[in-house]
Write a protein that holds these residues in place. Structure first.
Motif, PDB file in Angstrom:
ATOM      1  N   THR A 244      -3.378   1.082  12.448  1.00 43.15           N
ATOM      2  CA  THR A 244      -2.860   0.931  11.089  1.00 43.15           C
ATOM      3  C   THR A 244      -3.858   1.543  10.111  1.00 43.15           C
ATOM      4  O   THR A 244      -5.062   1.296  10.207  1.00 43.15           O
ATOM      5  CB  THR A 244      -2.640  -0.558  10.762  1.00 43.15           C
ATOM      6  OG1 THR A 244      -1.692  -1.095  11.681  1.00 43.15           O
ATOM      7  CG2 THR A 244      -2.104  -0.722   9.343  1.00 43.15           C
ATOM      8  N   LEU A 245      -3.339   2.318   9.176  1.00 40.81           N
ATOM      9  CA  LEU A 245      -4.184   3.088   8.268  1.00 40.81           C
ATOM     10  C   LEU A 245      -3.765   2.858   6.824  1.00 40.81           C
ATOM     11  O   LEU A 245      -2.570   2.835   6.516  1.00 40.81           O
ATOM     12  CB  LEU A 245      -4.081   4.575   8.624  1.00 40.81           C
ATOM     13  CG  LEU A 245      -4.800   5.622   7.770  1.00 40.81           C
ATOM     14  CD1 LEU A 245      -5.173   6.812   8.646  1.00 40.81           C
ATOM     15  CD2 LEU A 245      -3.930   6.108   6.600  1.00 40.81           C
ATOM     16  N   PHE A 246      -4.745   2.700   5.957  1.00 41.56           N
ATOM     17  CA  PHE A 246      -4.509   2.632   4.517  1.00 41.56           C
ATOM     18  C   PHE A 246      -5.253   3.768   3.848  1.00 41.56           C
ATOM     19  O   PHE A 246      -6.427   4.018   4.143  1.00 41.56           O
ATOM     20  CB  PHE A 246      -4.999   1.304   3.934  1.00 41.56           C
ATOM     21  CG  PHE A 246      -5.036   1.289   2.424  1.00 41.56           C
ATOM     22  CD1 PHE A 246      -3.857   1.166   1.690  1.00 41.56           C
ATOM     23  CD2 PHE A 246      -6.245   1.420   1.740  1.00 41.56           C
ATOM     24  CE1 PHE A 246      -3.897   1.173   0.294  1.00 41.56           C
ATOM     25  CE2 PHE A 246      -6.286   1.421   0.355  1.00 41.56           C
ATOM     26  CZ  PHE A 246      -5.097   1.295  -0.372  1.00 41.56           C
ATOM     27  N   GLN A 247      -4.558   4.468   2.946  1.00 40.04           N
ATOM     28  CA  GLN A 247      -5.202   5.557   2.221  1.00 40.04           C
ATOM     29  C   GLN A 247      -4.822   5.498   0.751  1.00 40.04           C
ATOM     30  O   GLN A 247      -3.653   5.310   0.406  1.00 40.04           O
ATOM     31  CB  GLN A 247      -4.800   6.915   2.809  1.00 40.04           C
ATOM     32  CG  GLN A 247      -5.545   8.091   2.186  1.00 40.04           C
ATOM     33  CD  GLN A 247      -5.248   9.408   2.880  1.00 40.04           C
ATOM     34  OE1 GLN A 247      -4.237   9.549   3.555  1.00 40.04           O
ATOM     35  NE2 GLN A 247      -6.131  10.377   2.724  1.00 40.04           N
ATOM     36  N   MET A 248      -5.827   5.659  -0.080  1.00 36.20           N
ATOM     37  CA  MET A 248      -5.619   5.752  -1.525  1.00 36.20           C
ATOM     38  C   MET A 248      -6.010   7.153  -1.966  1.00 36.20           C
ATOM     39  O   MET A 248      -7.140   7.591  -1.739  1.00 36.20           O
ATOM     40  CB  MET A 248      -6.471   4.708  -2.254  1.00 36.20           C
ATOM     41  CG  MET A 248      -6.391   4.795  -3.772  1.00 36.20           C
ATOM     42  SD  MET A 248      -7.304   3.450  -4.606  1.00 36.20           S
ATOM     43  CE  MET A 248      -8.991   3.870  -4.167  1.00 36.20           C
ATOM     44  N   LEU A 249      -5.060   7.884  -2.557  1.00 32.18           N
ATOM     45  CA  LEU A 249      -5.330   9.217  -3.069  1.00 32.18           C
ATOM     46  C   LEU A 249      -5.099   9.242  -4.569  1.00 32.18           C
ATOM     47  O   LEU A 249      -4.061   8.779  -5.047  1.00 32.18           O
ATOM     48  CB  LEU A 249      -4.424  10.258  -2.407  1.00 32.18           C
ATOM     49  CG  LEU A 249      -4.798  10.626  -0.977  1.00 32.18           C
ATOM     50  CD1 LEU A 249      -3.751  10.106  -0.037  1.00 32.18           C
ATOM     51  CD2 LEU A 249      -4.946  12.125  -0.837  1.00 32.18           C
ATOM     52  N   ASP A 416      -6.366   4.688 -11.957  1.00 30.33           N
ATOM     53  CA  ASP A 416      -5.103   4.179 -11.433  1.00 30.33           C
ATOM     54  C   ASP A 416      -3.922   5.059 -11.843  1.00 30.33           C
ATOM     55  O   ASP A 416      -2.771   4.660 -11.742  1.00 30.33           O
ATOM     56  CB  ASP A 416      -4.866   2.731 -11.886  1.00 30.33           C
ATOM     57  CG  ASP A 416      -4.815   2.602 -13.409  1.00 30.33           C
ATOM     58  OD1 ASP A 416      -4.979   3.627 -14.112  1.00 30.33           O
ATOM     59  OD2 ASP A 416      -4.627   1.472 -13.890  1.00 30.33           O
ATOM     60  N   GLN A 417      -4.218   6.285 -12.295  1.00 30.44           N
ATOM     61  CA  GLN A 417      -3.165   7.227 -12.664  1.00 30.44           C
ATOM     62  C   GLN A 417      -3.044   8.334 -11.626  1.00 30.44           C
ATOM     63  O   GLN A 417      -4.043   8.729 -11.008  1.00 30.44           O
ATOM     64  CB  GLN A 417      -3.455   7.819 -14.045  1.00 30.44           C
ATOM     65  CG  GLN A 417      -3.430   6.797 -15.168  1.00 30.44           C
ATOM     66  CD  GLN A 417      -2.067   6.101 -15.282  1.00 30.44           C
ATOM     67  OE1 GLN A 417      -1.033   6.745 -15.439  1.00 30.44           O
ATOM     68  NE2 GLN A 417      -2.078   4.764 -15.188  1.00 30.44           N
ATOM     69  N   ASN A 418      -1.799   8.836 -11.473  1.00 32.06           N
ATOM     70  CA  ASN A 418      -1.527   9.878 -10.472  1.00 32.06           C
ATOM     71  C   ASN A 418      -2.070   9.461  -9.111  1.00 32.06           C
ATOM     72  O   ASN A 418      -2.659  10.250  -8.386  1.00 32.06           O
ATOM     73  CB  ASN A 418      -2.133  11.213 -10.907  1.00 32.06           C
ATOM     74  CG  ASN A 418      -1.427  12.408 -10.277  1.00 32.06           C
ATOM     75  OD1 ASN A 418      -0.323  12.288  -9.746  1.00 32.06           O
ATOM     76  ND2 ASN A 418      -2.063  13.560 -10.328  1.00 32.06           N
ATOM     77  N   ARG A 419      -1.856   8.180  -8.804  1.00 27.68           N
ATOM     78  CA  ARG A 419      -2.414   7.569  -7.594  1.00 27.68           C
ATOM     79  C   ARG A 419      -1.305   7.315  -6.577  1.00 27.68           C
ATOM     80  O   ARG A 419      -0.205   6.893  -6.922  1.00 27.68           O
ATOM     81  CB  ARG A 419      -3.115   6.260  -7.959  1.00 27.68           C
ATOM     82  CG  ARG A 419      -3.779   5.562  -6.786  1.00 27.68           C
ATOM     83  CD  ARG A 419      -4.628   4.380  -7.237  1.00 27.68           C
ATOM     84  NE  ARG A 419      -3.823   3.295  -7.785  1.00 27.68           N
ATOM     85  CZ  ARG A 419      -4.317   2.119  -8.151  1.00 27.68           C
ATOM     86  NH1 ARG A 419      -5.627   1.883  -8.066  1.00 27.68           N
ATOM     87  NH2 ARG A 419      -3.542   1.167  -8.646  1.00 27.68           N
ATOM     88  N   VAL A 420      -1.623   7.565  -5.309  1.00 24.51           N
ATOM     89  CA  VAL A 420      -0.687   7.309  -4.218  1.00 24.51           C
ATOM     90  C   VAL A 420      -1.354   6.365  -3.229  1.00 24.51           C
ATOM     91  O   VAL A 420      -2.500   6.592  -2.810  1.00 24.51           O
ATOM     92  CB  VAL A 420      -0.279   8.605  -3.490  1.00 24.51           C
ATOM     93  CG1 VAL A 420       0.701   8.297  -2.355  1.00 24.51           C
ATOM     94  CG2 VAL A 420       0.342   9.599  -4.466  1.00 24.51           C
ATOM     95  N   LEU A 421      -0.664   5.304  -2.863  1.00 22.07           N
ATOM     96  CA  LEU A 421      -1.130   4.379  -1.832  1.00 22.07           C
ATOM     97  C   LEU A 421      -0.246   4.567  -0.600  1.00 22.07           C
ATOM     98  O   LEU A 421       0.983   4.482  -0.701  1.00 22.07           O
ATOM     99  CB  LEU A 421      -1.053   2.930  -2.309  1.00 22.07           C
ATOM    100  CG  LEU A 421      -1.784   2.587  -3.611  1.00 22.07           C
ATOM    101  CD1 LEU A 421      -1.570   1.119  -3.953  1.00 22.07           C
ATOM    102  CD2 LEU A 421      -3.262   2.910  -3.503  1.00 22.07           C
ATOM    103  N   ILE A 422      -0.874   4.831   0.531  1.00 22.11           N
ATOM    104  CA  ILE A 422      -0.128   5.098   1.767  1.00 22.11           C
ATOM    105  C   ILE A 422      -0.559   4.107   2.834  1.00 22.11           C
ATOM    106  O   ILE A 422      -1.754   3.853   3.025  1.00 22.11           O
ATOM    107  CB  ILE A 422      -0.379   6.533   2.257  1.00 22.11           C
ATOM    108  CG1 ILE A 422       0.233   7.540   1.276  1.00 22.11           C
ATOM    109  CG2 ILE A 422       0.201   6.752   3.651  1.00 22.11           C
ATOM    110  CD1 ILE A 422      -0.076   8.968   1.613  1.00 22.11           C
ATOM    111  N   VAL A 423       0.426   3.565   3.535  1.00 23.91           N
ATOM    112  CA  VAL A 423       0.166   2.747   4.719  1.00 23.91           C
ATOM    113  C   VAL A 423       0.904   3.384   5.883  1.00 23.91           C
ATOM    114  O   VAL A 423       2.114   3.625   5.805  1.00 23.91           O
ATOM    115  CB  VAL A 423       0.637   1.294   4.526  1.00 23.91           C
ATOM    116  CG1 VAL A 423       0.496   0.517   5.841  1.00 23.91           C
ATOM    117  CG2 VAL A 423      -0.159   0.610   3.423  1.00 23.91           C
TER     118      VAL A 423
END
Length: 891
Positions: A244-249, A416-423
């Motif tokens: 399981t992976l979490f990524q914040m871009l 916290d702008q133009n932010r993508v959270l991926i799981v």
């Protein structure tokens, strides 16, 4: 040039007598229309099917003579923004250079687009596109790209293309795309190597000046990714994804380095990345670690944008909350409080050391590194000031960078702008994933109660130095330029000083024994021992404290316990040699026993058991290990019962026993040191270790692959691809002469099979030969590949038929010459590498070989002949054949 073509020429002597030739076209997949999806990639395949001046057979013959592996997807690639072709040619032959440049010119303007070749390629690439991503990572990327690229043109133009579009391609439609976009004003030619620039310039003009732009020329479309206000969340799962992976871009406009101010900004970003990534790496070193892997950095991203990325990996969805809060907490702490002055100064020292190493080694910079820089300049206009300017800018300005500047940079990058959270997670974990609202709350909660970062590592590694031993015997091999020591405790040390890589020293030591000395009942404890100890720290240092103390010193040393040996390996800078020696001494005398680390390892193993039961790749790999080791109990898949029977006390005691007698060990040091200067360190830290003259060695447990014909099929998952390994094995008389024949056998199999396998719908072929002396002479020849499930039997039969033909006819003179050419070139390069000497000297010591023969490997290559390799093929590809196949579950 007058026709708009750009060319870059640079003389460079690394490697000597070679030149790198590169053709770059701005015809990437992003400029395709809906009906053209996949054309840019398709055309790089067509380039190897024949051109105006090179038929396919003539091109293959020419590329084979160059000695490398060439073809679509090996020496050419298509991406979103470019298509690139690469050749390495002899630079001491004007004909070779001119022929290579003529081939680039043919790819630039004269590809044939033969109808039959188009249809063959269409079937291959259409099937690839229809099957989608070949791996779980590919399939997850397909799910996340539309979010990451905000449904832009980039999100819709994956280079592989769309099967529906590919199946409509014709020679005429491909040629239209080629004519529109493969034109001089969108092409660059790059030549770097051991060349005469004026001569090369004339060759480029001769080959490329006749190219013309179409009239009228289509304007090259430009695409960007629009920013998004706030935060977007995306969950993606795949049946074959193992964790399981979490990524914040956090995406930002691209920063192209064109000025000195831009370069200084890049320096600050480098410091930012070092400091923050170090903090996140520390999360993986604590005993109860919230993540198993993590990283953070700010860099260029896809779709003409930069991005700050923070990533965390855990073994199961149940650990996701802790991972999210840990990784986001670290970034929020940096945004809110910034960095410490100590961290900044360490990062500056590290950055100076890095740029100094690059500057010091500039005379040895490979030509390929320059071609990559010029490619990037042509596509993005990224500046290329050169290492002299970069080095002077670093040295003159890095000291002026303030903590306030760095903290302001962190606050600007982390937003916290133009932010993508991926799981991303396994399909089986989908029910355990949080909702979007829950994930956002975890991210918000990560900032609660944060405090400023504390950086404390003032405790010395060793408060008191040991009583030194003595170097009782010193023998110098003037031919190898090696010094052999025997210390008073019986330990042997091999010293090979070099100047290949400034300030680098490689260190490794081994003794015989390993897990072969553990009973089957205690094997799990023994097998975990070195990993647990190396993550527990030494003496008064926990692993977290140890990492912080050594993080900026370029020191990495850790123990290992293998099947038949145990030892210590790593590297250090010459400046911090004392720290490395102290650490080695402590791993012998003062390893820590950390119950929390043991518990973490056992928990991870238990989680892996639960997840692995349904993971096709895990089940298949477990099966391979079990079969190839004759179903020996210690190589059977892990079970809960085995884990429960293991203990920290057993692991710790086994480790202590393996490192109890330093006299059994042989250490090898290679790199930038003075022999006389390091001997006192060796006497102090290695010579003082206890030596008991135990003469401990390994046990031969008689574990080997089964003989005869064996087929083992695993039915797991739902992939449309079959995974196959064909393994030949048997007993082996380990010697330099036999090893050479085995190396030649591997090369011949690769030459003979690699291209033909692709034509038989066999994907990702891999041919590996392994041979070993201990615990008994043995070898394995493994042929691995992917194919469509329905094609499995046919593919296996095809390979076995080709091998049978090769055994009957033997290799050709040309194939043996190619092997010798490639090996000679590789060896010549290896002689100037610390890693080569380290491995060669250690291997020679371990296998009781004459190290002097290292110098004569090139001269021995002519012992490989068509007749000798034919004999090896018939001897080693015999009746012991194991077929290991992974197929989807039956309905």
């Amino acid at each position: 040039m007058p026709n708009g073509l750009t060319y870059y020429i640079r003389p460079n002597g690394q490697p000597a007598k070679k030149a790198q030739l590169v053709l770059v076209s701005k015809a990437g997949s992003v400029i395709e229309t809906d009906a053209q999806r996949g054309m840019a990639n398709f055309i790089q395949y067509m380039a190897f099917k024949g051109t105006r001046d090179f038929s396919q057979s003539e091109m293959n013959a020419y590329l084979s003579k160059l000695g490398g592996r060439y073809g679509a997807d090996t020496s050419a690639f298509a991406s979103y923004d470019e298509t690139v072709y690469q050749l390495t040619v002899p630079a001491d032959s004007g004909k070779a250079l001119s022929t290579g440049l003529n081939l680039l010119a043919n790819w630039a303007s004269h590809i044939n687009f033969d109808e039959n070749a188009v249809n063959t390629t269409k079937a291959l690439l259409g099937a690839k596109a229809a099957a989608g991503g070949q791996t779980a990572e590919d399939r997850l990327m397909e799910q996340t790209l539309p979010v990451l690229l905000n449904n832009s043109q980039y999100a819709k133009r994956a280079p592989l293309g769309a099967a529906a579009a590919i199946n409509t391609f014709t020679a005429a439609s491909l040629k239209n795309f080629y004519t529109d976009w493969y034109r001089p004003d969108m092409i660059a030619v790059i030549v770097v190597g051991d060349i005469n620039p004026k001569q090369v310039e004339e060759m480029i003009k001769f080959s490329f000046s006749t190219l013309r732009n179409p009239t009228p020329a289509k304007p090259q479309p430009q695409f960007n990714v629009a920013p998004v206000a706030g935060t977007v969340v995306k969950f993606a799962t795949d049946k074959d994804f193992p964790y399981t992976l979490f990524q914040m871009l956090i995406k930002h406009p691209p920063a192209i380095t064109k000025t000195k101010a831009d370069l200084l900004r890049a320096v600050r970003i480098n410091l930012f990345n070092q400091i923050l990534n170090t903090r996140i790496t520390d999360l993986t070193k604590i005993p109860i670690r919230p993540i198993t892997y993590g990283q953070a950095s700010y860099a260029d991203f896809m779709g003409n944008q930069d991005a700050f990325s923070a990533l965390a990996v855990v073994n199961a969805a149940q650990g996701l909350e802790g991972a999210v809060k840990a990784i986001v907490g670290e970034t929020e702490q940096a945004r809110r409080f910034g960095f410490t002055l100590t961290e900044l100064e360490k990062a500056k020292q590290s950055a100076i050391a890095q740029i100094t190493n690059v500057y010091s080694a500039k005379a040895n910079k490979p030509s390929a590194n320059y071609t990559n820089e010029y490619d990037r300049h042509f596509i993005t206009r990224q500046g290329i000031p050169g290492i002299d300017y970069e080095y002077n800018t670093y040295i003159d300005n890095i000291g002026k960078i303030t903590l306030a500047e760095m903290n302001a940079l962190a606050a600007k990058i982390i937003t916290d702008q133009n932010r993508v959270l991926i799981v991303e997670a396994p399909e089986s974990q989908k029910a355990n994933l949080p909702t979007e609202q829950t994930l956002l709350k975890w991210v918000s909660d990560a900032g609660v109660g944060l405090k400023e970062y504390v950086d404390d590592n003032s405790i010395p590694l060793m408060s008191k130095l040991p009583e030194p031993g003595k170097a009782e015997s010193i023998k110098v091999d003037s031919i190898l330029q090696v010094t052999n020591l025997t210390l008073s405790n019986g330990m042997k040390v091999i010293l090979k000083p070099t100047k290949f890589t400034p300030n680098q020293v490689l260190v490794s030591g081994f003794a015989f024994g390993g897990t072969s000395l553990a009973s089957d009942a205690d094997f799990v404890s023994a097998n975990l021992a070195a990993s647990v100890i190396s993550n527990s720290g030494v003496a008064g240092y926990t692993q977290t404290q140890l990492v912080k103390k050594l993080r900026d010193k370029g020191v990495s040393v850790s123990p290992y316990i293998g099947d038949v040996t145990q030892g210590i390996s790593g590297y250090t800078t010459a400046d911090n040699f004392d720290d490395a020696m102290q650490l080695i001494h402590l791993y012998f005398t003062s390893p820590r026993k950390d119950a929390d680390v043991w518990k973490a390892y056992v928990n991870q193993a238990q989680t892996a058991l639960t997840q692995g039961a349904n993971e096709p790749g895990v089940v298949y790999q477990d099966t391979i290990v079990a079969v190839l080791n004759g179903y020996a109990p210690r190589f059977m898949p892990m079970t809960a019962a085995k884990l429960n029977a293991a203990s920290l006390d057993k692991a710790y005691n086994f480790y202590k026993a393996r490192f109890a007698d330093a006299g059994n060990f042989t250490f090898t040091l290679t790199g930038d040191f003075n022999t006389d200067a390091v001997i006192p360190y060796l006497e102090t830290y290695l010579g003082s270790l206890p030596g008991t003259n135990s003469k401990e060695t390994f046990k031969n447990l008689g574990i080997h692959p089964p003989t005869g014909q064996v087929t083992k099929t695993v039915y797991k998952g739902a992939s449309t691809r079959a995974t196959v390994q064909l393994v030949y094995s048997g007993k082996y008389d380990y010697s330099e002469a036999n090893n050479l024949q085995m190396d030649a056998l591997e090369e011949v199999l690769n030459i003979r099979l690699a291209d033909s396998l692709k034509d038989a719908s066999i994907l990702s072929p891999s041919i590996r030969v392994n041979y070993a002396k201990n615990p008994e002479g043995n070898y394995k020849v493994t042929i691995a590949f992917l194919t469509d499930v329905a094609n499995t039997d046919k593919a296996v039969e095809y390979i076995l038929t080709e091998i049978s033909k090769l055994k009957q006819t033997g290799p050709t003179e040309g194939e043996i010459k190619m092997f010798i050419l490639r090996q000679a070139r590789n060896i010549q390069g290896q002689y100037k590498q610390n890693t080569f000497w380290q491995a060669s000297l250690s291997t020679a010591a371990q296998n009781q070989q004459d190290p002097g023969k290292i110098l004569y490997r090139i001269q021995q290559l002519d012992q490989a002949t068509p007749q000798s390799v034919k004999a090896a093929l018939n001897k080693y590809l015999g009746s012991n054949l194991i077929k290991l196949i992974l197929l989807p579950e039956k309905n």
